[in-house]
Enzyme design. Structure first.
Site, mmCIF file in Angstrom:
data_model
loop_
_atom_site.group_PDB
_atom_site.id
_atom_site.type_symbol
_atom_site.label_atom_id
_atom_site.label_comp_id
_atom_site.label_asym_id
_atom_site.label_seq_id
_atom_site.Cartn_x
_atom_site.Cartn_y
_atom_site.Cartn_z
ATOM 1 N N ASN A 1 -29.625 0.197 10.991
ATOM 2 C CA ASN A 1 -30.141 1.563 10.943
ATOM 3 C C ASN A 1 -31.671 1.575 11.040
ATOM 4 O O ASN A 1 -32.379 1.842 10.077
ATOM 5 C CB ASN A 1 -29.663 2.232 9.646
ATOM 6 N N TYR B 1 -38.145 4.282 5.439
ATOM 7 C CA TYR B 1 -38.292 3.795 4.066
ATOM 8 C C TYR B 1 -39.485 2.866 3.909
ATOM 9 O O TYR B 1 -40.196 2.923 2.914
ATOM 10 C CB TYR B 1 -37.004 3.108 3.595
ATOM 11 N N GLY C 1 -37.435 15.309 11.160
ATOM 12 C CA GLY C 1 -38.813 15.283 11.662
ATOM 13 C C GLY C 1 -39.677 16.399 11.110
ATOM 14 O O GLY C 1 -40.762 16.657 11.614
#
Lengths: 171, 171
Positions: free
Chosen positions: B132, B139, B101
């Site tokens: 996932n 992505y 993060g």
């Protein structure tokens, strides 16, 4: 017709390799996607640090079914790495001209590649197949290949050049 | 957060090995790791490396709870698309949970993109597991697209006995 020869590709084979790449792309209904040129293939495959390796299948002149072509099949591959199991052989393209199928040429190419994988201490050979290509999927499954996308949920992702440029500019 | 991204060296293999295990544990498959720190050193840092690595490092005062300053990595290698030419494949991308993060993952991926573009690559490829969700979202935000969904390409593998039989020419 059983008379064919499998050998490592040489620079002189580049025009035939590109021709077969385009034929395979056409078979996958993707021929407009091929932007690679003979110059790229020559630089990238036969320079100091090749990005790929190639084997070609050729037939003697008297067995040519399609005029002028003696190179009638090929496979393009390179070595990759899995940090869990080590070296792998990745099969990028694999194609035999339609007129020459059914004579065991494809099987022989695959045998040569598997042999190369084993000799280079690769634990596995990887490749991708379009799910619509039932004939190829059956060909590979008959030889013990497993579908990682179905069995383990692996999805192949891609970033194209435009977005690569954007991403590389972010610091 | 203060961090640097740099090329991995031989000395980083100990931490890369540690983080590979952490990533495998995250993907719930840590019993599948056969590669040792020594294998990584040989395969990544000899004359003809099979992969390249980059490391994310934080200063000493920001080290992890366990005392690590190397907090993320990416392993990548060069591949070849028979349609587009040179490509880069990102095999692993990992940031330790307590450092997420903060833009480290994005910076690692930006570095792989820069290096790939510098080497003349037109695309960056990688695989993600379909469960996932956090990675899939990350992505997609970077501009990646799912080749498996859109083109129906499945990742296939031939290994172990199947590979040996193929090399022998058995069917």
């Amino acid at each position: 017709m059983a008379n064919f020869n499998l050998r490592k590709a040489e620079p002189k084979d580049v025009p035939d390799i590109l021709r077969l790449i385009k034929e395979l792309a056409k078979y996958e209904e993707m021929e407009d996607q091929v932007i690679l040129t003979e110059k790229d293939l020559l630089e990238d495959g036969f320079g100091d640090h090749p990005f790929y390796h190639c084997v070609v299948a050729d037939v003697p002149v008297e067995h040519q079914k399609v005029e002028g072509y003696s190179v009638i099949g090929f496979a393009m591959y390179y070595f990759t790495y899995d940090p869990w199991i080590g070296k792998l052989l990745y099969l990028e393209d694999f194609y035999v001209m339609r007129e020459y199928r059914g004579f065991g040429i494809g099987s022989e190419i695959l045998k040569t590649l598997s042999d190369t994988a084993v000799k280079n201490r690769c634990s596995s050979m990887h490749f991708i197949v379009a799910e619509s290509n039932k004939a190829s999927i059956d060909f590979y499954k008959r030889r013990g290949a497993s579908d990682l996308s179905l069995q383990e949920g692996w999805r192949l992702f891609r970033i194209d050049k435009e977005n690569l440029l954007k991403m590389s500019a972010e610091e | 957060m203060d961090f640097t991204i740099r090329a991995a060296t031989l000395e980083d293999c100990k931490d890369i090995s540690r983080m590979i295990l952490e990533l495998a544990e995250h993907e719930k498959v840590s019993d599948q790791i056969k590669i040792t720190q020594r294998d990584l050193e040989q395969d990544g840092f000899s004359k003809n490396p099979f992969f390249h690595g980059i490391i994310a490092e934080v200063p000493e005062h920001l080290k992890s709870r366990d005392g690590h300053t190397k907090v993320g990595y990416s392993l990548y290698f060069y591949t070849y698309s028979s349609w587009k030419g040179r490509a880069v494949y990102m095999e692993d991308l990992y940031v330790m949970p307590e450092f997420r993060g903060k833009g480290i993952g994005q910076a690692l991926m930006a570095k792989v993109s820069q290096l790939g573009l510098a080497a003349g690559c037109n695309q960056l490829n990688f695989t993600v597991l379909d469960w996932n969700k956090s990675s899939l979202d990350f992505y997609r935000k970077q501009g990646c697209w799912d080749v498996t969904s859109e083109l129906g390409y499945h990742c296939m593998r031939c290994e172990g006995d199947a590979l040996e039989h193929l090399a022998q020419g058995d069917l």
